[in-house]
Design an enzyme around this catalytic site. Structure first.
Site, PDB file in Angstrom:
ATOM      1  N   ASP A  57      37.844  47.284  41.847  1.00 33.25           N
ATOM      2  CA  ASP A  57      38.774  46.928  40.779  1.00 33.25           C
ATOM      3  C   ASP A  57      37.971  46.302  39.643  1.00 33.25           C
ATOM      4  OD1 ASP A  57      40.716  45.895  39.131  1.00 33.25           O
ATOM      5  OD2 ASP A  57      41.762  44.781  40.687  1.00 33.25           O
ATOM      6  N   ARG A 110      35.314  36.324  43.157  1.00 30.12           N
ATOM      7  CA  ARG A 110      35.341  36.568  41.718  1.00 30.12           C
ATOM      8  C   ARG A 110      34.497  35.487  41.052  1.00 30.12           C
ATOM      9  NH1 ARG A 110      41.739  38.386  40.879  1.00 30.12           N
ATOM     10  NH2 ARG A 110      41.646  40.153  42.342  1.00 30.12           N
ATOM     11  N   GLN A 125      44.424  37.765  49.341  1.00 30.17           N
ATOM     12  CA  GLN A 125      45.732  38.309  49.003  1.00 30.17           C
ATOM     13  C   GLN A 125      46.128  39.412  49.966  1.00 30.17           C
ATOM     14  OE1 GLN A 125      45.181  39.617  44.908  1.00 30.17           O
ATOM     15  NE2 GLN A 125      44.704  41.694  45.522  1.00 30.17           N
ATOM     16  N   ASP A 236      53.845  41.798  36.156  1.00 28.13           N
ATOM     17  CA  ASP A 236      53.435  40.594  36.882  1.00 28.13           C
ATOM     18  C   ASP A 236      54.665  39.828  37.330  1.00 28.13           C
ATOM     19  OD1 ASP A 236      50.764  41.158  36.480  1.00 28.13           O
ATOM     20  OD2 ASP A 236      50.500  39.729  34.832  1.00 28.13           O
ATOM     21  N   GLU A 249      51.649  32.967  38.311  1.00 25.19           N
ATOM     22  CA  GLU A 249      51.649  34.381  38.672  1.00 25.19           C
ATOM     23  C   GLU A 249      51.317  34.524  40.144  1.00 25.19           C
ATOM     24  OE1 GLU A 249      48.811  38.225  38.361  1.00 25.19           O
ATOM     25  OE2 GLU A 249      48.857  36.956  36.561  1.00 25.19           O
ATOM     26  N   SER A 252      50.477  40.822  40.876  1.00 24.18           N
ATOM     27  CA  SER A 252      50.339  41.876  39.863  1.00 24.18           C
ATOM     28  C   SER A 252      50.534  43.189  40.600  1.00 24.18           C
ATOM     29  CB  SER A 252      48.958  41.817  39.216  1.00 24.18           C
ATOM     30  OG  SER A 252      48.761  42.908  38.344  1.00 24.18           O
TER      31      SER A 252
END
Length: 334
Positions: A57, A110, A125, A236, A249, A252
């Site tokens: 991604d 990340r 996630q 989102d 959030e 997504s």
């Protein structure tokens, strides 16, 4: 100004031990509710992919994946940012059909993430993907799936309150759907994050539709990779987080690109070079199933449902000294 917010008079509802037990309870309950709602089967997920596969991604396009050499392969690998593209290939390989799908526990690094109450360099996630038909590539179908996920979250929150009566967080199952352009029209003098805050404060469960393409002002609501979500059929999912008094959030997601949307969005993003990857060729040649999918933050869901003020209370990561100093009195970082 500190990037770490410590709410006035904040005190964790559960102690550290009970928090750990509750995290496991939340994950078990939500997986049960989510898989029942979306008809998903659990599969094993990769922690890394081949650097040249095109399966990672790209997020907004500026984040750098963690890369490493593999001497035995004479090649390089990179830690996934998410499984957005990998899942679609897996659905083909595992011979899934419309109406069924898969989910996986995804763990990612990340490295370029900004550290604050909601962000960490460690990402966990539920990455899910479901095969759909051509006729289901519509906004009404997207909304139907969103509502199913919200219902699963509300069920999880209800079961959590039964087990831990002191935890009083509820999920409003009335979803307010609004496009990113409608949101910009409502708050023309605010930036995108300020718009989200203002709207979600009044609509505690909100789904912002159509993210990635340019708005009338020439800017996107948020950057989104051009090669998995169809920017006209995505969005989102946000919730109002009371301890921090902000929009959070949690997911997504979207209906994925077909051949036409892929080529159009690659052109808009000036990313036509990605057509050299096998994944993109398969989409362009209609060799992969049409799908809908997304990611749901595990730590963020636990943070939301347990009323935590910092993501470090529900996951183990690395924190800078400013964060450690700000949290030392009231927030216990794992």
């Amino acid at each position: 100004m500190s990037k770490t917010i410590v709410p006035h008079n904040y005190q964790s509802i559960l102690n550290v031990y009970d928090t750990q037990t509750a995290i496991g309870f939340i994950k078990r309950c939500f997986e049960e509710a989510m898989t029942g709602s979306l008809k998903l089967k659990r599969v094993s997920a990769p922690l890394f992919v081949n650097q040249q596969s095109g399966l990672n991604d790209n997020l907004s396009g500026v984040e750098r994946p963690v890369q490493f050499d593999v001497p035995s392969l004479d090649d390089n690998g990179e830690v996934v940012h998410s499984l957005a593209k990998w899942k679609r290939v897996a659905l083909k390989q595992y011979d899934f059909h419309p109406g069924n799908g898969l989910y996986a526990d995804m763990n990612a690094i990340r490295r370029d993430e900004v550290l604050d109450n909601l962000h960490s360099i460690y990402v966990d996630q539920w990455d899910w993907e479901r095969v759909i038909t051509k006729e289901q590539r519509t906004i009404p179908y997207l909304k139907q799936v969103v509502q199913g996920l919200v219902n699963a979250m509300a069920e999880t929150a209800s079961r959590l309150r039964t087990k831990y009566p002191s935890v009083d967080v509820t999920i409003d199952t009335t979803v307010s759907f609004i496009t990113s352009q409608e949101l910009a029209d409502l708050f023309p003098d605010l930036d995108s994050k300020e718009r989200e805050h203002a709207y979600v404060k009044e609509h505690p469960t909100t789904f912002i539709l159509q993210i990635g393409d340019l708005l009338k002002n020439g800017e996107p609501h948020d950057n989104r990779a051009p090669d998995y979500d169809d920017w006209s059929l995505n969005g989102d999912l946000l919730f109002w987080h009371e301890p921090l008094a902000c929009a959070m959030e949690l997911s997504s997601m979207g209906i994925r690109v077909d051949d036409k949307a892929l080529l159009e969005q690659l052109e808009k993003a000036n990313a036509g070079d990605r057509m050299a990857f096998d994944f993109h060729q398969q989409v362009a040649n209609n060799e992969l199933p049409l799908t809908i999918g997304g990611g749901i933050g595990q730590s963020r869901m636990c943070m939301l449902l347990l009323g935590k003020a910092h993501i470090g209370e529900v996951q183990v990561s690395l924190w800078d000294q400013e964060t450690i100093d700000a949290c030392q009195d009231k927030i216990f970082l794992l």
